[in-house]
Every structure is written in C-alpha cells, then in structure tokens.
Design a protein around this motif. Structure first.
Motif, short mmCIF file in Angstrom:
data_model
loop_
_atom_site.label_atom_id
_atom_site.label_comp_id
_atom_site.label_asym_id
_atom_site.label_seq_id
_atom_site.Cartn_x
_atom_site.Cartn_y
_atom_site.Cartn_z
N GLN A 117 0.80 -1.22 0.00
CA GLN A 117 0.00 0.00 0.00
C GLN A 117 0.84 1.27 0.00
O GLN A 117 0.33 2.36 -0.27
N GLU A 118 2.13 1.15 0.27
CA GLU A 118 3.00 2.32 0.31
C GLU A 118 3.60 2.66 -1.05
O GLU A 118 4.40 3.57 -1.17
N PHE A 119 3.20 1.92 -2.10
CA PHE A 119 3.80 2.10 -3.41
C PHE A 119 2.74 2.26 -4.49
O PHE A 119 1.63 1.73 -4.37
N GLN A 120 3.11 2.97 -5.55
CA GLN A 120 2.30 3.05 -6.75
C GLN A 120 2.68 1.89 -7.67
O GLN A 120 3.86 1.57 -7.81
N GLY A 121 1.69 1.27 -8.31
CA GLY A 121 1.95 0.12 -9.16
C GLY A 121 2.93 0.41 -10.27
O GLY A 121 3.78 -0.43 -10.61
N GLU A 122 2.86 1.63 -10.83
CA GLU A 122 3.76 1.99 -11.92
C GLU A 122 5.21 2.01 -11.44
O GLU A 122 6.13 1.57 -12.15
N GLU A 123 5.43 2.52 -10.23
CA GLU A 123 6.79 2.55 -9.70
C GLU A 123 7.30 1.13 -9.49
O GLU A 123 8.46 0.82 -9.82
N VAL A 124 6.46 0.25 -8.97
CA VAL A 124 6.87 -1.12 -8.71
C VAL A 124 7.24 -1.82 -10.01
O VAL A 124 8.26 -2.53 -10.08
N THR A 125 6.44 -1.61 -11.04
CA THR A 125 6.76 -2.21 -12.35
C THR A 125 8.13 -1.74 -12.83
O THR A 125 8.94 -2.55 -13.31
N ARG A 126 8.40 -0.45 -12.69
CA ARG A 126 9.69 0.09 -13.12
C ARG A 126 10.84 -0.49 -12.30
O ARG A 126 11.88 -0.88 -12.85
N LEU A 127 10.64 -0.60 -11.00
CA LEU A 127 11.68 -1.15 -10.14
C LEU A 127 11.96 -2.62 -10.47
O LEU A 127 13.12 -3.05 -10.49
N ILE A 128 10.90 -3.38 -10.73
CA ILE A 128 11.09 -4.80 -11.07
C ILE A 128 11.85 -4.93 -12.38
O ILE A 128 12.75 -5.78 -12.52
N ASN A 129 11.51 -4.11 -13.36
CA ASN A 129 12.21 -4.17 -14.65
C ASN A 129 13.69 -3.85 -14.48
O ASN A 129 14.56 -4.52 -15.08
N LEU A 130 14.01 -2.85 -13.68
CA LEU A 130 15.41 -2.51 -13.42
C LEU A 130 16.11 -3.63 -12.66
O LEU A 130 17.26 -3.98 -12.95
N TYR A 131 15.40 -4.21 -11.70
CA TYR A 131 15.93 -5.32 -10.92
C TYR A 131 16.27 -6.50 -11.85
O TYR A 131 17.32 -7.13 -11.73
N ASP A 132 15.37 -6.80 -12.78
CA ASP A 132 15.60 -7.89 -13.73
C ASP A 132 16.88 -7.67 -14.54
O ASP A 132 17.63 -8.62 -14.81
N GLN A 133 17.11 -6.43 -14.94
CA GLN A 133 18.30 -6.12 -15.74
C GLN A 133 19.58 -6.27 -14.94
O GLN A 133 20.63 -6.63 -15.48
N ALA A 134 19.49 -6.02 -13.63
CA ALA A 134 20.70 -5.98 -12.81
C ALA A 134 21.01 -7.28 -12.08
O ALA A 134 22.16 -7.56 -11.75
#
Length: 445
Positions: free
Chosen positions: A145-162
C-alpha cells in the motif's frame, strides 16, 4: 622480521589496553568465516560485543539470527537491532530487507513497523543501485500500500536487468499481479517463483485459500521429480506446507522432508518428528525417538519438548505422562516458555488427572500473550472440538483467525473447516470476538 614482530606485539598490547575491547573478541570477518564453515556456530556473544559498540553490520547479522527464534522477546530485539542498523539511512540499507521479511510473515510486526517503513523508504533513492532496488522491493512485499503500481513495475524491470543470481523478480511480479486482481497471472508467477524462492511457497499457499487442499497438493506432486534440483529451503517449505494439509498420512510429506534432512535441514527434522507423532498408527516410536535424539544434540530444549510430546502419544508403548511432566517442568525452570504448549497438551489429554480444558486454555494463554500462533491455534481446537463448557465454534473461529493472522499453517485449513460449519452470522460474531480477544491479550496485532 624482529621489527615486524615488535610492531605486532605493540598493536596487540595497545588493543588490550583499550577499554571495552577484549583482545580475544572476534572480528566480523572472523565471525562470518565461522558461520561459513558452520551455519549453526555459536557466534551470538561475539556479535553482541560488536553490536554494542555500534557496528551496524554486526547489528544486522545479529538481528538476522534473532529473527529466526521462536522466542517473541528475541524477535522483538531483532526488530530494534534492524532499526539501529539502518540508522535513518546512514547505516545498513539491507537491514530493511531483514525487517521487511520479518514483518511480511507476521501481522503483529507488520502493523508495529508500518510507520517506520513509511518514513524509511523516503530517505533514499529507490533506483540508486541494485542494493536499493532489492531492499525496496522487499519492503513492497510487506507494505504494497506504500507504493504506486507503476513505480513497482519500473523497479522490477530494473531489478531484472541488474540481478545475476538469487533473483526474486517472479515473487515481486506475483505480488503485484495479486494486488491488481490479476489472479490467473499471479498464480502463474507464484508457481514459477516457488522453484527458487521459499517465500513464494507460503505466499502461493495463502493465495489459494480454500483451494489449498486440492491445488497445492496437486502442484507439489508435479514437482516431485525435480526435488533434487530445487533449493533446500524450497524443499523444506513445501514439505512443511504439505504436512499441515494432511488429514491422513501422506507418504509424499516425508519424501520432501527426508530430502531436506539429507541436505542438512534441522527444521525439517523437527517437522518430520512432529508429523510422525501426529500419525502414530503409521510410524513407530523408535524411529521418532531417533529423530528426536538428533534434534536434541543441537537444539536441546526443542528436542526435549518433542520428547515430552512423544511420551504423550496415546497408542505408543512409551506413553508416560508423568515422565513428560518432569521434562516440561525442567524446561519451564530453564525459561523455555514454549514448554507451555506441552503443558497445555498434558492438561487437555488428562495426563496427570482428569481432563481440564480450562486449565489447558489458561496455560496456552501464557504464550498467546507473547504472540504465539501455535498457542492461539491450540485454544481454537479446544473450543472447536472440546466437550461441555469449551464447545464454542464461534470462539474457535475467532482464535483460529488470530492464529492464521500470526502465521500458523495448520490453522489455515482448520479455519476453512470451521467456516463450512457455521453460519455467516456466526462468522461475523466470531470476527467481533476476535477484536475483543485481542484487547485482552498483551500482544496486539
């Protein structure tokens, strides 16, 4: 060479003269090496020494070890150590990961630490490096609940790359899909995540709800040929969850647990011993006591508590409630509060005298006040299955719901069974009773 030896002696002497710095105190690298050689090595005293001096990395490692304890006091200490280690973003950012994982699996700590995390995630850039990405996504699992879904999607995509190894993006994607109501996609992600992440096993189990008995067992069956290649913590977790499902002896439970045991899992030893006692008609006491001997060699108090339970199995020839009582009294004298579970069981079965359900409940409440999920579950079973004054399905549902909230696996199935037995009006009354119960105990959700 003499000069080098003289210099070393001078350094050693200087260290010896420094107040509060014992010359034989182990350094953090030395402690880590001892744990590398033996994950069960007793390093707590050395870690406490370093943590007391304010070493944030030592505080975090000590917290990691305390967080796994069944003792609520030690877990609460872990919470405070994680916060001190984080030090408002100036210390160990990874401390957020440890505290988030602890909070995720226990509503008590999740509610207790929500304000801390709301503040903490505003102290650093979430996309600064891989460390911040992974720590932030772990917080997301506990506090979506402390996050926006769009931000989480972006973070996961960056995490996948790294991410190179030990990657948990499937667990993050599953949680995000579930949050968005995309349940078919969430289930697909959870199933794939289970192959690498033991936490996904529990999240998928809970996600299934009333489908656990059929769907979880069936999916685990499809994975049996892959057991040797799955991580040991995944194998152990699946075995634990299957053991909580079984209404009758299921040989596949031991298939999973035995593999985990062969790979060094002591937790699987405990689960197997408990499982064999639950199905005493199918397993002999000799094999169970042999397991308990192994547990007691490294976990003395837990092993003795299991031995006390073995002496209370009705259809084993070693049945001896008085011998069990002697063990329980010894454990309680040592301060091992979980022995109250054994004591409550003894009162409930009438091992010392007549069956005394009220005394059993009173005994379990000592642990319930400390937040013990097992204690709440046992109170629920007494109200749900007991005779006379203790037969109260509404209170049984209320206590079972608390046990589920605190993370008790067996209570999930029992709660579903109760839900099929009582009316919607009774369930509403039970949920209100749950609120009233939580007002009376010392620990609050």
């Amino acid at each position: 060479m003499r000069l080098k030896n003289a210099s070393a002696s001078l350094i050693y002497l200087t260290l010896a003269l420094l107040p509060g710095l014992p010359v034989d105190a182990a350094s953090l690298p030395e402690i880590r090496y001892r744990l590398f050689k033996d994950s069960q090595a007793d390093v707590e005293a050395d870690l406490r020494e370093l943590a007391t001096r304010g070493d944030s990395a030592s505080q975090m490692l000590l917290a990691d070890r305390l967080a796994a304890s069944p003792d609520a006091g030690r877990v609460q200490e872990a919470v405070e150590l994680y916060k001190r280690s984080f030090d408002d973003g100036l210390g160990q950012l990874n401390a957020l990961t440890g505290l988030a994982r602890l909070s995720e699996r226990n509503p008590r700590y999740r509610n207790q630490n929500q304000a801390f995390f709301k503040h903490a995630i505003g102290l650093y850039s979430h996309e600064r490096d891989f460390n911040t990405l992974s720590s932030t996504l772990e917080v997301f699992l506990a506090y979506p609940q402390e996050f926006q879904g769009e931000e989480v999607t972006r973070l996961i995509n960056l995490y996948d790359q790294a991410c190179v190894e030990n990657c948990f993006s499937l667990s993050y994607r599953a949680a995000l899909a579930e949050l968005r109501g995309q349940y078919a996609q969430a289930e697909s992600y959870y199933r794939r995540a289970m192959l690498d992440d033991a936490r996904a096993v529990d999240r998928y189990y809970r996600f299934l709800g009333e489908r656990q008995e059929e769907v979880f067992r069936a999916y685990a069956k499809t994975l049996e040929t892959r057991i040797p290649n799955l991580p040991v913590d995944v194998v152990q977790s699946i075995g634990n969850h299957l053991s909580s499902l079984s209404g009758e002896n299921d040989p596949s439970v031991l298939l999973w647990l035995d593999n985990a045991i062969a790979r060094g899992s002591e937790s699987a030893l405990v689960t197997k011993a408990s499982y064999m006692m639950s199905f005493a008609d199918s397993y002999g006491y000799e094999d169970t006591l042999a397991l308990i001997d192994r547990i007691e060699a490294s976990q003395s108090q837990q092993g003795r508590a299991l031995r006390a339970s073995a002496y209370m199995v009705r259809n084993w020839r070693i049945l001896d409630p008085h011998k069990a009582y002697d063990i329980i009294r010894g454990l309680l004298a040592e301060g091992y509060q979980n022995a109250n579970l054994n004591l409550g069981e003894l009162y409930s079965m009438g091992g010392l005298d007549e069956v005394d359900q009220l005394k059993a409940i009173e005994t379990y409440e000592r642990l319930a006040d400390q937040g013990s999920a097992s204690a709440f579950y046992r109170i629920a079973t007494i109200y749900g299955r007991g005779r006379g004054i203790c037969n109260d399905k509404i209170r049984a549902y209320a206590y079972a719901k608390i046990a589920v909230d605190y993370g008790e696996l067996g209570a999930i199935k029992y709660l579903n069974e109760l839900q099929a037995e009582i009316s919607p009006a009774d369930i509403s009354a039970a949920l209100q009773a749950r609120v009233n119960i939580m007002k009376q105990v010392k620990v609050q959700l």
